[in-house]
Design an enzyme around this catalytic site. Sequence first.
Site, PDB file in Angstrom:
ATOM      1  N   ARG A  34     120.664 -25.260  72.796  1.00  0.00           N
ATOM      2  CA  ARG A  34     121.167 -25.438  71.562  1.00  0.00           C
ATOM      3  C   ARG A  34     120.312 -24.298  70.599  1.00  0.00           C
ATOM      4  O   ARG A  34     119.376 -23.694  71.104  1.00  0.00           O
ATOM      5  CB  ARG A  34     120.784 -26.743  71.027  1.00  0.00           C
ATOM      6  CG  ARG A  34     121.264 -27.834  71.884  1.00  0.00           C
ATOM      7  CD  ARG A  34     120.715 -29.136  71.246  1.00  0.00           C
ATOM      8  NE  ARG A  34     121.142 -30.185  71.793  1.00  0.00           N
ATOM      9  CZ  ARG A  34     120.627 -30.998  72.698  1.00  0.00           C
ATOM     10  NH1 ARG A  34     119.402 -30.335  73.253  1.00  0.00           N
ATOM     11  NH2 ARG A  34     120.953 -32.090  73.419  1.00  0.00           N
ATOM     12  N   LYS A  61     116.566 -32.643  71.218  1.00  0.00           N
ATOM     13  CA  LYS A  61     116.929 -33.580  70.376  1.00  0.00           C
ATOM     14  C   LYS A  61     116.080 -34.669  70.784  1.00  0.00           C
ATOM     15  O   LYS A  61     115.540 -35.030  71.955  1.00  0.00           O
ATOM     16  CB  LYS A  61     118.418 -34.127  70.418  1.00  0.00           C
ATOM     17  CG  LYS A  61     119.298 -33.046  69.884  1.00  0.00           C
ATOM     18  CD  LYS A  61     120.751 -33.901  69.662  1.00  0.00           C
ATOM     19  CE  LYS A  61     121.760 -33.005  68.893  1.00  0.00           C
ATOM     20  NZ  LYS A  61     122.999 -33.446  68.606  1.00  0.00           N
ATOM     21  N   HIS A 102     127.195 -22.673  69.864  1.00  0.00           N
ATOM     22  CA  HIS A 102     127.379 -23.849  70.646  1.00  0.00           C
ATOM     23  C   HIS A 102     128.762 -23.560  71.791  1.00  0.00           C
ATOM     24  O   HIS A 102     128.920 -24.449  72.489  1.00  0.00           O
ATOM     25  CB  HIS A 102     127.805 -24.997  69.756  1.00  0.00           C
ATOM     26  CG  HIS A 102     127.171 -26.220  70.121  1.00  0.00           C
ATOM     27  ND1 HIS A 102     125.598 -26.408  70.127  1.00  0.00           N
ATOM     28  CD2 HIS A 102     127.252 -27.571  70.521  1.00  0.00           C
ATOM     29  CE1 HIS A 102     125.228 -27.608  70.455  1.00  0.00           C
ATOM     30  NE2 HIS A 102     126.406 -28.452  70.569  1.00  0.00           N
ATOM     31  N   ARG A 131     127.303 -22.722  74.687  1.00  0.00           N
ATOM     32  CA  ARG A 131     126.698 -24.084  75.517  1.00  0.00           C
ATOM     33  C   ARG A 131     127.684 -24.732  76.016  1.00  0.00           C
ATOM     34  O   ARG A 131     127.722 -25.236  77.181  1.00  0.00           O
ATOM     35  CB  ARG A 131     125.922 -24.996  74.484  1.00  0.00           C
ATOM     36  CG  ARG A 131     125.409 -26.129  74.790  1.00  0.00           C
ATOM     37  CD  ARG A 131     124.436 -26.803  74.008  1.00  0.00           C
ATOM     38  NE  ARG A 131     124.243 -28.235  74.140  1.00  0.00           N
ATOM     39  CZ  ARG A 131     123.243 -28.599  74.679  1.00  0.00           C
ATOM     40  NH1 ARG A 131     122.511 -28.057  75.549  1.00  0.00           N
ATOM     41  NH2 ARG A 131     122.907 -29.786  74.768  1.00  0.00           N
ATOM     42  N   HIS A 159     121.272 -34.098  77.651  1.00  0.00           N
ATOM     43  CA  HIS A 159     121.955 -35.190  77.059  1.00  0.00           C
ATOM     44  C   HIS A 159     121.311 -36.497  77.283  1.00  0.00           C
ATOM     45  O   HIS A 159     121.048 -36.855  78.496  1.00  0.00           O
ATOM     46  CB  HIS A 159     123.399 -35.079  77.711  1.00  0.00           C
ATOM     47  CG  HIS A 159     124.278 -34.327  77.052  1.00  0.00           C
ATOM     48  ND1 HIS A 159     125.565 -33.759  77.504  1.00  0.00           N
ATOM     49  CD2 HIS A 159     124.065 -33.226  75.836  1.00  0.00           C
ATOM     50  CE1 HIS A 159     125.795 -32.713  76.716  1.00  0.00           C
ATOM     51  NE2 HIS A 159     125.160 -32.636  75.711  1.00  0.00           N
ATOM     52  N   TYR A 201     133.008 -32.641  79.039  1.00  0.00           N
ATOM     53  CA  TYR A 201     133.060 -31.402  79.897  1.00  0.00           C
ATOM     54  C   TYR A 201     133.817 -31.579  81.213  1.00  0.00           C
ATOM     55  O   TYR A 201     134.563 -30.791  81.702  1.00  0.00           O
ATOM     56  CB  TYR A 201     131.730 -30.728  80.369  1.00  0.00           C
ATOM     57  CG  TYR A 201     130.927 -30.325  79.009  1.00  0.00           C
ATOM     58  CD1 TYR A 201     131.429 -29.445  78.213  1.00  0.00           C
ATOM     59  CD2 TYR A 201     129.837 -31.116  78.691  1.00  0.00           C
ATOM     60  CE1 TYR A 201     130.667 -29.122  77.240  1.00  0.00           C
ATOM     61  CE2 TYR A 201     129.095 -30.477  77.442  1.00  0.00           C
ATOM     62  CZ  TYR A 201     129.737 -29.838  76.859  1.00  0.00           C
ATOM     63  OH  TYR A 201     128.925 -29.651  75.515  1.00  0.00           O
TER      64      TYR A 201
END
Length: 310
Positions: free
Chosen positions: A152, A176, A256, A259, A282, A291
């Site tokens: 990120r 995150k 992004h 990514r 994630h 994806y």
Amino acid sequence: MNLDQLVDDYLVHIRTERGYSEHTVAAYRSDLVELVDFASRRGVVSVAGIELVLLRDWLWETTERGLARSSIARRAASARGWTAWLRRRGLLAADPGARLKAPRALRTLPRVITETALADALAALADRAVGGDPVAVRDAAIAELLYASALRVSELVGLDLPDVDRRRRTVRVIGKGAKERVVPYGAPAARALDRYLDVARPAILAAATPNGTPTADVGTAVFLGVRGARLGVRSVHRQIAALLSSIPGAGPSGPHALRHSAATHLLDGGADLRAVQEFLGHASLGTTQIYTHVSAERLKQSYRTAHPRA
């Protein structure tokens, strides 16, 4: 305690105890300040007046303003988080937000750059850096690392020198929810990053601070701006948007996209979905599964283009 103070206390809670990013905290602040303003216009100035009807009316007003489904869904999530916290603190007898529903955000497939197009774009950056311009060398290292490690942009600009293990070709990032992970990068990124750290970064730092020493934060930041400060998210976004602007295809052209492309190329190459989940950081496998849909769509497009009986 008034509602404004309760919003401030909740934001401190999600930042310090839940580890939410500054971007997420800012979004929640905007939503909840708007909710408190709406409540005030309805004559509600205390927590006792935060009821389901009020929350529904607030969401309805945002719908009437023509906000996107994703924005309305986020506002509902902000309100639900706040009221759940109020209930846990004993300030509400029941949680009105638990029954608050909002339209599901439409989930669109992310933009993915083809391997060939990305290789050409990265080669163009490398050619620009051949002359030794420190900023060009830095920009090449940024793009290579973003794609190689699927970082990120906030993770990239937050990197400090001790986070980079050049011998093992790994970087340690804080993602995150303040979750830490270690991700690898490959040989092209290693060459670009080594050149930046050995030659270009010292040159940028020396040019920016000719008469003094950098601050402690600047001294440890991996990526620096021309003034010697830690490079910001917007600067990286502009750089990558310019890099990808000439590549055909709809959708966002910021960091992004690299990514998304890295994740899809990993799955196309046979990587395990759970391994990709860990690589991307994630929390949910469901987030990574988007994806697989991208890969399926790419396969369909290839089939329609190449198969004689498509």
